[in-house]
Design a protein around this motif. Structure first.
Motif, PDB file in Angstrom:
ATOM      1  N   SER A   1       1.580  10.787  12.808  1.00  9.16           N
ATOM      2  CA  SER A   1       1.684  11.286  14.141  1.00  9.16           C
ATOM      3  C   SER A   1      -0.209  12.032  13.217  1.00  9.16           C
ATOM      4  O   SER A   1      -0.817  12.277  13.878  1.00  9.16           O
ATOM      5  N   ILE A   2       0.651  12.594  12.701  1.00  9.18           N
ATOM      6  CA  ILE A   2      -0.670  13.773  12.165  1.00  9.18           C
ATOM      7  C   ILE A   2      -1.434  12.922  11.076  1.00  9.18           C
ATOM      8  O   ILE A   2      -2.917  13.178  10.983  1.00  9.18           O
ATOM      9  N   ILE A   3      -1.237  11.435  10.263  1.00  7.93           N
ATOM     10  CA  ILE A   3      -2.635  10.826  10.387  1.00  7.93           C
ATOM     11  C   ILE A   3      -2.815  10.506  11.147  1.00  7.93           C
ATOM     12  O   ILE A   3      -4.269   9.990  10.932  1.00  7.93           O
ATOM     13  N   ASN A   4      -2.276  10.680  12.114  1.00  8.18           N
ATOM     14  CA  ASN A   4      -3.118   9.212  13.394  1.00  8.18           C
ATOM     15  C   ASN A   4      -3.961  10.927  13.452  1.00  8.18           C
ATOM     16  O   ASN A   4      -5.822  10.481  13.995  1.00  8.18           O
ATOM     17  N   LEU A   5      -3.847  11.363  13.413  1.00 10.54           N
ATOM     18  CA  LEU A   5      -5.137  12.838  14.500  1.00 10.54           C
ATOM     19  C   LEU A   5      -5.727  12.987  13.303  1.00 10.54           C
ATOM     20  O   LEU A   5      -7.196  13.479  13.473  1.00 10.54           O
TER      21      LEU A   5
ATOM     22  N   PHE B   1       1.004  -0.862   0.567  1.00 11.52           N
ATOM     23  CA  PHE B   1       0.364  -0.479   0.355  1.00 11.52           C
ATOM     24  C   PHE B   1       0.639   1.614   0.338  1.00 11.52           C
ATOM     25  O   PHE B   1       1.841   1.160   0.400  1.00 11.52           O
ATOM     26  N   PRO B   2       0.530   2.620  -0.532  1.00  9.92           N
ATOM     27  CA  PRO B   2       0.945   3.789  -0.122  1.00  9.92           C
ATOM     28  C   PRO B   2       1.132   3.731   1.453  1.00  9.92           C
ATOM     29  O   PRO B   2       0.499   3.619   1.908  1.00  9.92           O
ATOM     30  N   ALA B   3       2.131   4.177   1.832  1.00  9.88           N
ATOM     31  CA  ALA B   3       2.331   4.468   2.848  1.00  9.88           C
ATOM     32  C   ALA B   3       1.893   5.317   4.079  1.00  9.88           C
ATOM     33  O   ALA B   3       1.313   4.862   5.018  1.00  9.88           O
ATOM     34  N   ASN B   4       0.715   6.363   2.938  1.00 10.91           N
ATOM     35  CA  ASN B   4      -0.077   6.815   3.537  1.00 10.91           C
ATOM     36  C   ASN B   4      -1.120   6.246   3.741  1.00 10.91           C
ATOM     37  O   ASN B   4      -2.470   5.740   4.950  1.00 10.91           O
ATOM     38  N   THR B   5      -2.062   5.553   2.186  1.00 12.32           N
ATOM     39  CA  THR B   5      -2.590   3.998   3.359  1.00 12.32           C
ATOM     40  C   THR B   5      -2.624   3.590   3.743  1.00 12.32           C
ATOM     41  O   THR B   5      -3.185   3.012   4.896  1.00 12.32           O
ATOM     42  N   ARG B   6      -1.491   2.592   4.113  1.00 16.23           N
ATOM     43  CA  ARG B   6      -0.574   1.820   4.815  1.00 16.23           C
ATOM     44  C   ARG B   6      -0.864   2.416   6.659  1.00 16.23           C
ATOM     45  O   ARG B   6      -1.823   2.004   7.958  1.00 16.23           O
ATOM     46  N   ALA B   7      -0.604   3.484   6.437  1.00 15.05           N
ATOM     47  CA  ALA B   7      -0.663   3.702   7.883  1.00 15.05           C
ATOM     48  C   ALA B   7      -2.135   4.404   8.530  1.00 15.05           C
ATOM     49  O   ALA B   7      -2.133   3.704   9.467  1.00 15.05           O
ATOM     50  N   VAL B   8      -2.535   4.605   7.645  1.00 16.87           N
ATOM     51  CA  VAL B   8      -4.265   5.055   8.417  1.00 16.87           C
ATOM     52  C   VAL B   8      -4.528   3.660   8.623  1.00 16.87           C
ATOM     53  O   VAL B   8      -5.282   3.014   9.438  1.00 16.87           O
ATOM     54  N   LYS B   9      -4.791   2.393   7.724  1.00 16.33           N
ATOM     55  CA  LYS B   9      -4.860   1.128   7.964  1.00 16.33           C
ATOM     56  C   LYS B   9      -4.451   0.386   9.621  1.00 16.33           C
ATOM     57  O   LYS B   9      -4.802  -0.080  10.257  1.00 16.33           O
ATOM     58  N   LEU B  10      -3.073   0.715   9.786  1.00 22.49           N
ATOM     59  CA  LEU B  10      -2.224   0.174  10.452  1.00 22.49           C
ATOM     60  C   LEU B  10      -3.163   0.769  11.883  1.00 22.49           C
ATOM     61  O   LEU B  10      -2.807   0.476  13.123  1.00 22.49           O
ATOM     62  N   GLN B  11      -3.322   2.051  11.803  1.00 21.23           N
ATOM     63  CA  GLN B  11      -3.799   3.206  13.573  1.00 21.23           C
ATOM     64  C   GLN B  11      -5.520   2.889  13.435  1.00 21.23           C
ATOM     65  O   GLN B  11      -4.818   2.722  15.200  1.00 21.23           O
ATOM     66  N   LYS B  12      -5.853   2.151  11.888  1.00 25.64           N
ATOM     67  CA  LYS B  12      -6.905   2.384  12.474  1.00 25.64           C
ATOM     68  C   LYS B  12      -7.488   0.922  13.583  1.00 25.64           C
ATOM     69  O   LYS B  12      -8.199   0.362  13.934  1.00 25.64           O
ATOM     70  N   ARG B  13      -6.465   0.302  12.542  1.00 24.99           N
ATOM     71  CA  ARG B  13      -7.032  -1.890  13.187  1.00 24.99           C
ATOM     72  C   ARG B  13      -6.283  -1.488  14.777  1.00 24.99           C
ATOM     73  O   ARG B  13      -6.814  -2.609  15.173  1.00 24.99           O
ATOM     74  N   ALA B  14      -4.877  -1.105  14.783  1.00 23.61           N
ATOM     75  CA  ALA B  14      -5.093  -0.751  16.064  1.00 23.61           C
ATOM     76  C   ALA B  14      -5.659  -0.057  17.149  1.00 23.61           C
ATOM     77  O   ALA B  14      -5.944  -0.462  18.028  1.00 23.61           O
ATOM     78  N   ALA B  15      -6.841   0.529  16.490  1.00 20.81           N
ATOM     79  CA  ALA B  15      -7.259   1.102  17.796  1.00 20.81           C
ATOM     80  C   ALA B  15      -8.458   0.128  17.751  1.00 20.81           C
ATOM     81  O   ALA B  15      -9.123   0.617  18.734  1.00 20.81           O
ATOM     82  N   GLN B  16      -9.171  -0.198  17.071  1.00 18.98           N
ATOM     83  CA  GLN B  16      -9.821  -1.405  16.766  1.00 18.98           C
ATOM     84  C   GLN B  16     -10.016  -2.047  17.997  1.00 18.98           C
ATOM     85  O   GLN B  16     -11.116  -2.717  18.360  1.00 18.98           O
ATOM     86  N   ASN B  17      -8.748  -2.483  18.212  1.00 17.00           N
ATOM     87  CA  ASN B  17      -7.773  -3.064  19.010  1.00 17.00           C
ATOM     88  C   ASN B  17      -7.711  -2.597  20.639  1.00 17.00           C
ATOM     89  O   ASN B  17      -6.922  -3.525  20.921  1.00 17.00           O
ATOM     90  N   GLY B  18      -8.158  -1.140  20.486  1.00 12.30           N
ATOM     91  CA  GLY B  18      -7.632  -0.526  22.482  1.00 12.30           C
ATOM     92  C   GLY B  18      -6.913  -0.147  21.905  1.00 12.30           C
ATOM     93  O   GLY B  18      -6.547   0.771  23.314  1.00 12.30           O
TER      94      GLY B  18
END
Length: 270
Positions: free
Chosen positions: A206-210, A147-164
């Protein structure tokens, strides 16, 4: 089957026939028949971006054309794998049908109706079950590294958030961003290029996470800004052309003056 369905099926079969002819070992196109899924992988990405470009330009004629190009890539990969006796296009379509039915139990199994905001949650829960069943036990294991780094960052963060694993408050993310800015400044002052690159990545992450926390797609947000920058530069070029001046030969203060002017002018036009 009515006449319209018969005609549509014939058109689809024509497309499959064209692909088979292009890949024919004896009479096919030398380029097409020499390809494999790996060698043409980049075209899927290119065609997908061109589809998005036509959507953002609101060009329905271009969208129709680009969707055809993207579909051709699907047919291309399916034919290659059909020749290798892996699967064919009908296997792809059948698997897709099963997946859509499986991931929409509120429609096809007459389960409890879901609100719009509940659908993505249900979708992710079903995907998680599929992932575990497929042997991928790590919570991030199925997120492609391609995945493009931007897209992968969002998916990594989202998946981690879904798991607490997530920030509780927006303010905490702002604190993290400020921390990353300080660390980037320190790396710059030290002149360590490797650290600068790493700290820049941490800041962007971190900005992507925001953005994720604010329910804003960072890719879409940046595309808006890219267009805004592009439009303002074009405005400056047009303004300078009327003054018989070259962009690169114009004083920076004059460029900034027109840049400021462009912000109001372009807003008025919109």
């Amino acid at each position: 089957m009515n006449k319209e369905n018969e005609e549509n099926l014939a058109i689809f079969n024509d497309l499959l026939g064209i692909m088979i002819q292009l890949r024919d070992p004896k009479t096919g196109c030398e380029w097409d028949k020499s390809q494999n899924s790996y060698t043409i992988r980049k075209y899927c990405i290119e065609e997908a971006y061109e589809v998005v470009d036509s959507i953002e330009k609101n060009d329905v004629n271009a969208l129709r054309d680009e969707l055809g190009d993207l579909l051709f890539q699907v047919i291309f990969h399916a034919q290659i794998n059909n020749e290798e006796k892996n699967f064919d296009i009908f296997d792809v379509i059948n698997d897709l049908c099963k997946k859509m039915i499986r991931r929409h139990p509120h429609i096809f199994k007459k389960n409890k109706k879901l609100k719009k905001e509940e659908v993505p949650i249900s979708w992710e829960k079903i995907k998680e079950k599929e992932r575990t069943k497929g042997g991928k036990t790590g919570i991030l294991a199925d997120i492609p590294i391609t995945f493009p780094a931007n897209t992968r960052a969002v998916k990594l963060q989202k998946r981690a958030a879904q798991n607490g694993f997530d920030w509780n408050k927006i303010e905490d993310i702002f604190d993290k961003i400020n921390e990353e800015i300080e660390e980037l400044n320190q790396a710059i002052n030290e002149g360590n290029n490797k650290n600068i690159e790493e700290e820049m990545g941490d800041l962007l992450f971190s900005i992507i996470n925001l953005s994720r926390k604010l329910n804003i797609d960072p890719e879409s947000s940046l595309r808006i800004t890219n267009k805004k920058f592009y439009d303002r530069i074009v405005y400056i070029e047009n303004k300078l052309e009327k003054e018989n001046k070259e962009f690169k030969e114009t004083d920076l203060s004059r460029l900034e003056e027109i840049w400021t002017e462009s912000k109001d002018k372009i807003k008025q036009e919109v």
